[in-house]
Design an enzyme around this catalytic site. Sequence first.
Site, short mmCIF file in Angstrom:
data_model
loop_
_atom_site.label_atom_id
_atom_site.label_comp_id
_atom_site.label_asym_id
_atom_site.label_seq_id
_atom_site.Cartn_x
_atom_site.Cartn_y
_atom_site.Cartn_z
N THR A 149 62.64 24.45 38.16
CA THR A 149 63.20 25.63 38.21
C THR A 149 62.16 26.64 37.10
O THR A 149 61.58 26.40 36.18
CB THR A 149 64.20 25.81 37.21
OG1 THR A 149 64.37 24.92 36.28
CG2 THR A 149 65.53 25.57 37.77
N CYS A 196 62.78 20.42 30.66
CA CYS A 196 62.13 21.25 30.69
C CYS A 196 62.84 22.11 31.34
O CYS A 196 63.90 21.71 31.13
CB CYS A 196 61.48 20.31 32.54
SG CYS A 196 63.82 19.29 33.51
N HIS A 197 63.06 22.68 31.35
CA HIS A 197 63.50 24.05 31.76
C HIS A 197 64.62 24.02 32.50
O HIS A 197 66.06 24.21 32.52
CB HIS A 197 62.46 25.42 32.51
CG HIS A 197 63.38 26.46 33.05
ND1 HIS A 197 64.04 26.47 34.22
CD2 HIS A 197 63.55 27.70 32.04
CE1 HIS A 197 64.85 28.03 33.44
NE2 HIS A 197 64.38 28.41 33.50
N ALA A 198 65.02 23.64 33.23
CA ALA A 198 66.22 22.86 34.73
C ALA A 198 67.00 22.34 34.17
O ALA A 198 68.41 22.88 33.81
CB ALA A 198 65.54 22.56 36.35
N VAL A 241 68.30 24.37 30.79
CA VAL A 241 69.39 25.49 31.13
C VAL A 241 70.68 25.18 31.71
O VAL A 241 71.92 25.36 31.94
CB VAL A 241 68.85 26.01 32.25
CG1 VAL A 241 69.53 27.38 33.17
CG2 VAL A 241 67.30 27.41 31.64
#
Lengths: 331, 129
Positions: free
Chosen positions: B55, B78-80, B83
């Site tokens: 993502t 990580c971003h995913a 979030v």
Amino acid sequence: MFRISRPQEFFPASVDEQLALISAAAAVLSDEDVAWISENRDFSEAERYRQKDEVDAALVASPIVSAERQRIESIFAEEPVRAGALYLRAYAKHMASLHDLFATAMQSDTEVLDPSFWKRVITMADADNAHAMYLSSDNWPFSVFHKLIDELAGFIGDDQQALTAILLAGVQDARTSVFNIFGNEYRSLDRQAFAVRVRERADWIRSDGVMPLFAFKAATESGRPHAAAKYDFSKQYEIAVAQILLSQKQRERQRFVDLCNTYQQLYAARAAYDIYEYFGFYAFARHLVIRRAMRELANSSDARARSFHYSASTYQFAELTQIMNLEYQEA
Amino acid sequence: MNCPICTSDNGAAKNILTRGRTAVPGCVEGTVRIVLDPRDADTLADGEVLVTPMTDPESVPAMERSVAVVTDRGGMLCHAAIVCREMHKPCVVGTANATSTLETGMRVRVCATRGVVMSLVAVPATLSA
């Protein structure tokens, strides 16, 4: 005991200092310049994700990135709590140098014409990429967080809810928080009108370091508050740490608190990095100097200006050595 | 780690299609939507499972609409993962092959608690070997 650091504690300059520099620079920019800076940041981020494999390959190939990576990895050969403290000191020093370099350039009309400036940019930006790899990203086998997470997970055991709260460290990510900081002030505006409105409102930078200019989609398109807004991450973090602490034997409690504090500080530093670099001051300064340099280069060659624009915008600073006719500077 | 939903469904979902790392635990069912380019994330409908290489900030509204997120790359921060953790949404990261193994329209169970994605449609015996 444990404490919660805020991302603002890890900025290389206060938000007021950042605002003063941004306001002074913006005073001599046209509305088109402001819109371009906003749009180029979005272009650069989208392109960076689209060309991820190529960008990653360039990072791995860069001797400057490699040298900084080795420095970071050697710090984390230490015990993780001590390593965290040492890294945060190195990180603060790096960020201060990066900030000084670009703050000086923002205040000068001639700096972007000086090859020595771009040599320093290339060195500094590539070193910065190493911090992005290990602090802000998690796509590499190594990160400044991995050992800490493993040891924290050992303390927390099967309590997934506590692990989730502790890993969030009481800090909301800028990439979700931007969906909650706007009302209707910019809704449905196009890029140009958005830039004009930001200038009219002098809405350059918010107290958390986020520049609305770099949250165009969130400001103009999002129609509902983000779900994450309903959670109080600090409270969740405090409750989770207190709960796990109670379940630990007395002699292990201090270790758990030390690990939490180290992880939390690194996480706040990571949030600060993401805000400053992608949503804040550095994004503004970087795209401003790219804009100025492009204009100068276009006076002699449009093709050279275009190449410069692409490489500088997509963080491929090593490529600039050829474009700017610079010698590559070994770290 | 045991998942109470998976252990009480009498084997309705047992064909594991891909495995990764638990970023956010939880167990949900939904229809796969493969999104290879974050700029195409708008194609994801409410209640679908977002399956993507990784993502990015462009994906946040789609992540909010999804019931779960599965990525090829990434780790615990990580971003995913971050979030989804903020959204309390099940997330499996680092599968290496989710976007090539799964297909848009597949009905799946994402058991992020166990870090697996399972088919909800019985696989013919000739294909299950």
